[in-house]
Design a protein around this motif. Structure first.
Motif: not given
Length: 311
Positions: A8-18, A38-43, A46-48, A54-58
């Motif tokens: 399930v999505m965590t609040l940290d993951e949602i905040e990072t995604f937004v 690295p912490a941002v990428s890890r979140r 985990e969300l993906e 896949v949520l982002f195209e890099r």
């Protein structure tokens, strides 16, 4: 309900995604969130994984939302805003804990809005003001996600989730280098500038009130059917290019106040053009209206006659 669970999505993951969706990159998001990259990428990883999408195209340091990312964004913003609303609702009822979060376009922070802020802080000294500067688009994003109680930006936002409260408008002037061949401080029309290279912001699809659309409309109305317009997406870059004699631009005084003061830029008024850009306050229609934000809006209304130039 948002809970910590690998599925399930965590609040940290949602905040990072937004945040990444808002700023367009992992590096800037790590700076905004005060976390390592690295912490941002890890979140996000985990969300993906939890969504199996896949949520982002890099593309280098810049990222764009995938179709899945675009589908998730409004729900993620709503969830984040709801949590922040809950926090503010509690704090509004806690003596001595009032914080007013204001997002504002950077150039407006150098306008008469400062007078309204000064009056507000003098009247409500128990309130802490958390001020963020951003572009108009970013201001709306901060309000939409609940990161700001109120936003001050150019042009009304068409998002049905946001209310745009008109404050007035700023007049636009032709900005030229100090040694420009036209020395007059006022012109009857734009025809003497027919051979100039103009600098403008990128076109925004569906945004009839954008800076670029405004520039094109006024040039066409003046009879300049095929003007040379160079796209420059940075206000600072536009000012530096004008200073270097590489073009002219339409800008409000608030954007060039310091340059006008030191003489590195000069403005020409064209009264017949009457180019103006609206300034609005934006807030979420269904969001928690904090006591501080409501009070600031009243102070802002009291200052409206002196806030921006009126037609």
């Amino acid at each position: 309900m948002i809970i910590s669970n690998t599925d399930v999505m965590t609040l940290d993951e949602i905040e990072t995604f937004v945040c990444i969706a808002e700023v367009g990159g992992f590096t800037e998001a790590s700076r905004r969130l005060h976390r390592s990259q690295p912490a941002v990428s890890r979140r996000i990883h985990e969300l993906e994984q939890s969504l199996d999408a896949v949520l982002f195209e890099r593309a280098g340091r810049r990222v764009t939302l995938t179709e899945a990312g675009r589908a998730l964004l409004p729900y993620a913003e709503a969830a984040l805003a709801a949590v922040r609303d809950g926090e503010r609702a509690v704090r509004d009822r806690t003596v001595g804990a009032l914080t007013f979060r204001l997002a504002i376009v950077g150039t407006l922070a150098d306008s008469h809005i400062v007078d309204a802020l000064r009056a507000f802080t003098a009247r409500f000294d128990e309130v802490t003001v958390d001020l963020r500067t951003a572009t108009s688009r970013e201001v709306s994003a901060l309000v939409r996600s609940g990161e700001a109680d109120l936003g001050l930006r150019y042009h009304p936002d068409t998002d049905p989730k946001l209310e745009s409260i008109p404050l007035g408008d700023e007049k636009l002037y032709v900005i030229v280098p100090p040694a420009h061949r036209i020395t007059a401080a006022e012109l009857p029309d734009l025809l003497p500038l027919r051979d100039e290279k103009w600098l403008g912001f990128p076109a925004e699809r569906g945004k009839q009130g954008s800076f670029r659309n405004l520039l094109e409309r006024h040039l066409a109305a003046a009879g300049l059917q095929h003007p040379q317009i160079t796209t420059v997406d940075s206000l600072t870059a536009q000012k530096r290019l004008v200073e270097a004699g590489l073009g002219v631009a339409l800008m409000p005084v608030s954007s060039v106040r310091e340059e006008l003061r030191i003489g590195s830029l000069r403005m020409i008024d064209v009264p017949s053009m009457n180019a103006r850009i609206p300034v609005v306050a934006v807030r979420r229609i269904a969001g928690h209206q904090s006591q501080a934000a409501t009070a600031f809006l009243q102070v802002l209304a009291d200052h409206t006659p002196d806030l921006v130039e009126k037609g």
